[in-house]
Design a protein around this motif. Sequence first.
Motif, PDB file in Angstrom:
ATOM      1  N   LEU A  14     -30.785  24.663   2.990  1.00  0.00           N
ATOM      2  CA  LEU A  14     -31.737  24.047   2.065  1.00  0.00           C
ATOM      3  C   LEU A  14     -33.166  24.104   2.615  1.00  0.00           C
ATOM      4  O   LEU A  14     -34.121  24.361   1.871  1.00  0.00           O
ATOM      5  N   CYS A  15     -33.353  23.874   3.909  1.00  0.00           N
ATOM      6  CA  CYS A  15     -34.683  23.947   4.530  1.00  0.00           C
ATOM      7  C   CYS A  15     -35.231  25.373   4.468  1.00  0.00           C
ATOM      8  O   CYS A  15     -36.417  25.584   4.191  1.00  0.00           O
ATOM      9  N   ALA A  16     -34.378  26.366   4.721  1.00  0.00           N
ATOM     10  CA  ALA A  16     -34.818  27.761   4.655  1.00  0.00           C
ATOM     11  C   ALA A  16     -35.221  28.128   3.224  1.00  0.00           C
ATOM     12  O   ALA A  16     -36.244  28.786   3.003  1.00  0.00           O
ATOM     13  N   LEU A  17     -34.421  27.674   2.238  1.00  0.00           N
ATOM     14  CA  LEU A  17     -34.743  27.924   0.829  1.00  0.00           C
ATOM     15  C   LEU A  17     -36.070  27.247   0.464  1.00  0.00           C
ATOM     16  O   LEU A  17     -36.917  27.846  -0.205  1.00  0.00           O
ATOM     17  N   ASP A  18     -36.268  26.022   0.917  1.00  0.00           N
ATOM     18  CA  ASP A  18     -37.521  25.303   0.655  1.00  0.00           C
ATOM     19  C   ASP A  18     -38.708  26.042   1.268  1.00  0.00           C
ATOM     20  O   ASP A  18     -39.770  26.147   0.649  1.00  0.00           O
ATOM     21  N   LEU A  19     -38.551  26.572   2.465  1.00  0.00           N
ATOM     22  CA  LEU A  19     -39.622  27.315   3.126  1.00  0.00           C
ATOM     23  C   LEU A  19     -39.987  28.565   2.326  1.00  0.00           C
ATOM     24  O   LEU A  19     -41.171  28.858   2.111  1.00  0.00           O
ATOM     25  N   VAL A  20     -38.984  29.296   1.850  1.00  0.00           N
ATOM     26  CA  VAL A  20     -39.230  30.507   1.059  1.00  0.00           C
ATOM     27  C   VAL A  20     -39.968  30.153  -0.237  1.00  0.00           C
ATOM     28  O   VAL A  20     -40.933  30.817  -0.621  1.00  0.00           O
ATOM     29  N   LEU A  21     -39.539  29.096  -0.918  1.00  0.00           N
ATOM     30  CA  LEU A  21     -40.197  28.675  -2.159  1.00  0.00           C
ATOM     31  C   LEU A  21     -41.636  28.219  -1.893  1.00  0.00           C
ATOM     32  O   LEU A  21     -42.542  28.519  -2.672  1.00  0.00           O
ATOM     33  N   THR A  22     -41.863  27.496  -0.813  1.00  0.00           N
ATOM     34  CA  THR A  22     -43.211  27.041  -0.469  1.00  0.00           C
ATOM     35  C   THR A  22     -44.129  28.224  -0.191  1.00  0.00           C
ATOM     36  O   THR A  22     -45.274  28.251  -0.644  1.00  0.00           O
ATOM     37  N   LEU A  23     -43.644  29.216   0.530  1.00  0.00           N
ATOM     38  CA  LEU A  23     -44.449  30.413   0.783  1.00  0.00           C
ATOM     39  C   LEU A  23     -44.773  31.141  -0.516  1.00  0.00           C
ATOM     40  O   LEU A  23     -45.876  31.660  -0.692  1.00  0.00           O
ATOM     41  N   GLY A  24     -43.833  31.181  -1.444  1.00  0.00           N
ATOM     42  CA  GLY A  24     -44.080  31.782  -2.758  1.00  0.00           C
ATOM     43  C   GLY A  24     -45.166  31.036  -3.529  1.00  0.00           C
ATOM     44  O   GLY A  24     -46.036  31.646  -4.154  1.00  0.00           O
ATOM     45  N   VAL A  25     -45.138  29.707  -3.479  1.00  0.00           N
ATOM     46  CA  VAL A  25     -46.157  28.899  -4.161  1.00  0.00           C
ATOM     47  C   VAL A  25     -47.527  29.132  -3.536  1.00  0.00           C
ATOM     48  O   VAL A  25     -48.531  29.273  -4.242  1.00  0.00           O
ATOM     49  N   VAL A  26     -47.606  29.194  -2.221  1.00  0.00           N
ATOM     50  CA  VAL A  26     -48.876  29.435  -1.536  1.00  0.00           C
ATOM     51  C   VAL A  26     -49.441  30.797  -1.941  1.00  0.00           C
ATOM     52  O   VAL A  26     -50.639  30.943  -2.213  1.00  0.00           O
ATOM     53  N   LYS A  27     -48.583  31.804  -2.012  1.00  0.00           N
ATOM     54  CA  LYS A  27     -49.021  33.136  -2.418  1.00  0.00           C
ATOM     55  C   LYS A  27     -49.584  33.107  -3.828  1.00  0.00           C
ATOM     56  O   LYS A  27     -50.638  33.676  -4.100  1.00  0.00           O
ATOM     57  N   ARG A  28     -48.891  32.428  -4.751  1.00  0.00           N
ATOM     58  CA  ARG A  28     -49.379  32.334  -6.143  1.00  0.00           C
ATOM     59  C   ARG A  28     -50.701  31.577  -6.220  1.00  0.00           C
ATOM     60  O   ARG A  28     -51.576  31.927  -6.993  1.00  0.00           O
ATOM     61  N   LEU A  29     -50.871  30.541  -5.420  1.00  0.00           N
ATOM     62  CA  LEU A  29     -52.121  29.794  -5.411  1.00  0.00           C
ATOM     63  C   LEU A  29     -53.287  30.673  -4.957  1.00  0.00           C
ATOM     64  O   LEU A  29     -54.387  30.582  -5.501  1.00  0.00           O
ATOM     65  N   ARG A  30     -53.048  31.523  -3.977  1.00  0.00           N
ATOM     66  CA  ARG A  30     -54.096  32.441  -3.523  1.00  0.00           C
ATOM     67  C   ARG A  30     -54.457  33.423  -4.638  1.00  0.00           C
ATOM     68  O   ARG A  30     -55.634  33.719  -4.847  1.00  0.00           O
ATOM     69  N   GLU A  31     -53.458  33.935  -5.337  1.00  0.00           N
ATOM     70  CA  GLU A  31     -53.722  34.852  -6.456  1.00  0.00           C
ATOM     71  C   GLU A  31     -54.531  34.150  -7.550  1.00  0.00           C
ATOM     72  O   GLU A  31     -55.478  34.715  -8.087  1.00  0.00           O
ATOM     73  N   HIS A  32     -54.170  32.920  -7.856  1.00  0.00           N
ATOM     74  CA  HIS A  32     -54.893  32.167  -8.898  1.00  0.00           C
ATOM     75  C   HIS A  32     -56.320  31.867  -8.470  1.00  0.00           C
ATOM     76  O   HIS A  32     -57.235  31.887  -9.293  1.00  0.00           O
ATOM     77  N   THR A  33     -56.536  31.589  -7.199  1.00  0.00           N
ATOM     78  CA  THR A  33     -57.883  31.340  -6.699  1.00  0.00           C
ATOM     79  C   THR A  33     -58.752  32.578  -6.889  1.00  0.00           C
ATOM     80  O   THR A  33     -59.899  32.479  -7.316  1.00  0.00           O
TER      81      THR A  33
END
Length: 179
Positions: A14-33
Amino acid sequence: MPYLIAAVVLVGVLCALDLVLTLGVVKRLREHTQLIAGVRDAGRTCKGVGEEIGEFAVTTVEGEPLTREALGADTLVAFFSPTCRPCKEKLPQFVEYARTVPGGRDRVVAAVVGDLDVNTEMVDTLRSVARVVVEKNNEEPLGTAFGVMGFPSVVRVAPDRNGRPVVEQDRVELLPVVA
């Protein structure tokens, strides 16, 4: 004991899955910026407020020399292209506005960008209210000095506290000044 091992493995997954999802969100935030920054600058057609005008030396269609130093306080500068439909639509408004500028023709510069043979009508229209410069493209001296990226461009230039000409207003509303 096997339940404890299974629980630790489950928490690890679950922690590994959460880390992967968090990295995906950070990447999308950079694209939106980056997208938001692009939209904010999308309306810009030349240098923005506070940016210094580059050096240039050109000659008007009437043979007058025009340099950066010749731009006085509160000078209106516009760039038009005869092949640009919005330029043709905005030209009458600009001419009417330029007639009301304090200081008259000496405080207005208009650049017509394109082939002089095609530009004669636009140049003749602007000549009565502005010092007119004709350039072949926006990479000529005046277009480069103002960082022209699109047409029409209308800016107001004034000296900063050090006396250097900067863009004071990059989106000029062409409403005639009433005395």
